[in-house]
Scaffold this active site. Structure first.
Site, mmCIF file in Angstrom:
data_model
loop_
_atom_site.group_PDB
_atom_site.id
_atom_site.type_symbol
_atom_site.label_atom_id
_atom_site.label_comp_id
_atom_site.label_asym_id
_atom_site.label_seq_id
_atom_site.Cartn_x
_atom_site.Cartn_y
_atom_site.Cartn_z
ATOM 1 N N LYS A 243 0.556 -1.305 0.101
ATOM 2 C CA LYS A 243 -0.061 0.020 -0.109
ATOM 3 C C LYS A 243 0.744 1.183 -0.035
ATOM 4 O O LYS A 243 0.728 1.940 0.947
ATOM 5 C CB LYS A 243 -0.925 0.009 1.157
ATOM 6 C CG LYS A 243 -1.817 -1.115 1.232
ATOM 7 C CD LYS A 243 -2.910 -0.899 2.439
ATOM 8 C CE LYS A 243 -3.973 -2.246 2.359
ATOM 9 N NZ LYS A 243 -3.318 -3.313 2.883
HETATM 10 P P1 5BU Z 1 -8.695 -11.306 6.711
HETATM 11 O O1 5BU Z 1 -8.011 -12.037 7.651
HETATM 12 O O2 5BU Z 1 -9.218 -12.165 5.517
HETATM 13 O O3 5BU Z 1 -9.585 -10.066 7.057
HETATM 14 O O4 5BU Z 1 -7.395 -10.471 6.017
HETATM 15 C C1 5BU Z 1 -7.545 -9.621 4.854
HETATM 16 C C2 5BU Z 1 -6.256 -9.117 4.434
HETATM 17 O O5 5BU Z 1 -6.442 -8.291 3.155
HETATM 18 C C3 5BU Z 1 -5.372 -8.386 5.275
HETATM 19 O O6 5BU Z 1 -3.927 -8.595 5.027
HETATM 20 C C4 5BU Z 1 -5.698 -6.818 4.967
HETATM 21 O O7 5BU Z 1 -4.268 -6.059 5.097
HETATM 22 C C5 5BU Z 1 -5.612 -6.918 3.363
HETATM 23 N N1 5BU Z 1 -6.746 -5.847 3.090
HETATM 24 C C6 5BU Z 1 -8.139 -5.785 3.628
HETATM 25 O O8 5BU Z 1 -8.433 -6.674 4.233
HETATM 26 N N2 5BU Z 1 -8.921 -4.600 3.051
HETATM 27 C C7 5BU Z 1 -8.658 -3.959 2.113
HETATM 28 O O9 5BU Z 1 -9.256 -3.187 1.580
HETATM 29 C C8 5BU Z 1 -7.286 -3.967 1.599
HETATM 30 C C9 5BU Z 1 -6.380 -4.886 2.198
HETATM 31 BR BR1 5BU Z 1 -6.469 -2.899 0.350
#
Ligand code: 5BU
Length: 261
Positions: free
Chosen positions: A94
């Protein structure tokens, strides 16, 4: 006319970015649109997940700066596993600064991200200079960039006009920008790849404003191409079995979308 409802293989022909083309082809051949968000803090755990779940995924998404015992050997091992199991490495960095600064952050520092990550992402907020800076480093290494159009978290500030401006900015760099982090497909143009985080088999949220939608909704209703799953898989008792479930669910939703046309 080729649209978002065509197959990944058909859409690959329309990509100006060689990396985007390869990614669509990889997804088509391996039959997976699942990206694993491997948010663990130990190098060994990250490598274990990459090796065990590698056969199920098209992409492994990392946050390399949360690894507490990072050494350059880790990224070399990740590249070997990416080759062995045929997936791409996506560093969820990012970037959000001026072109000159992101250039250094991308190629240098401790992590040398440009040397091992096939794909990185950046905010469009600073304007086109951020893409120019990253492209200066990434183009000659055949890398790709994903722009953040719309985040998954509640209360984000990426409103409709911001999202549309992000699309316009991407259009000027279609040989390097491969697509978007988004909750909804932004354009009918078939070459953009829409990647969606905030995915679980059951809808809901976490205690810090992450919002979840299901693979079916993301793909069938919102035009997503790649589902990004973190805790839904890695916090499960059996992450491999869970990854297989997400993979199947993501792929069946995609096939249904193609059938419906
Ligand atoms: P989760 O454990 O499935 O909630 O992880 C989601 C991942 O995707 C996590 O590494 C976030 O940093 C990443 N992410 C997100 O959740 N939402 C966004 O809008 C973005 C990245 Br950009």
């Amino acid at each position: 006319m080729i649209t978002l409802r065509n197959s990944y293989a058909q859409r690959a022909h329309y990509c100006l970015s060689p990396l985007a083309k390869n990614l669509f082809q990889l997804m088509d051949e391996k039959k997976t649109n699942l990206a694993l968000s491997a948010d663990v803090t130990s190098a060994m755990k990250l490598l274990e997940l990459a090796d065990q779940l590698g056969p199920e995924i098209c992409m492994l998404k990392t946050h390399i700066d949360i690894i507490s015992d990072f050494t350059p050997d880790l990224t070399q091992q990740l590249r070997k596993l990416a080759l062995k199991h045929r997936f791409m490495l996506f560093e969820d960095r990012k970037f959000a600064d001026i072109g000159n600064t992101v250039k250094h952050q991308y190629k240098g520092g401790m992590y040398h991200i440009a040397d091992w990550a096939d794909v990185v992402n950046a905010h469009s907020l600073p304007g086109p200079g951020i893409i120019k800076g990253l492209a200066d480093v990434g183009r000659r290494k055949n890398r790709g960039l994903i722009l953040l159009a719309e985040m998954s978290s509640a209360g984000h500030l990426m409103h409709a006009d911001y999202i549309q401006s992000t699309l316009k900015m991407a259009e000027q760099f279609a040989d390097f920008v491969i697509g978007f982090i988004t909750q909804h497909a932004l354009s009918k143009d078939p070459h953009w790849i829409n990647l969606t985080p905030g995915i679980k088999l059951d809808e809901g949220s976490d205690s810090l404003d992450q919002q979840y939608t299901t693979p079916q909704k993301a793909i069938l209703e919102h035009g997503s191409d790649i589902i990004i799953v973190g805790r839904g898989i890695i916090a499960a008792v059996d992450p491999l079995a869970e990854a297989k479930k997400y993979r199947e669910c993501g792929w069946e939703s995609y096939l249904l979308r193609c059938q419906r046309g």
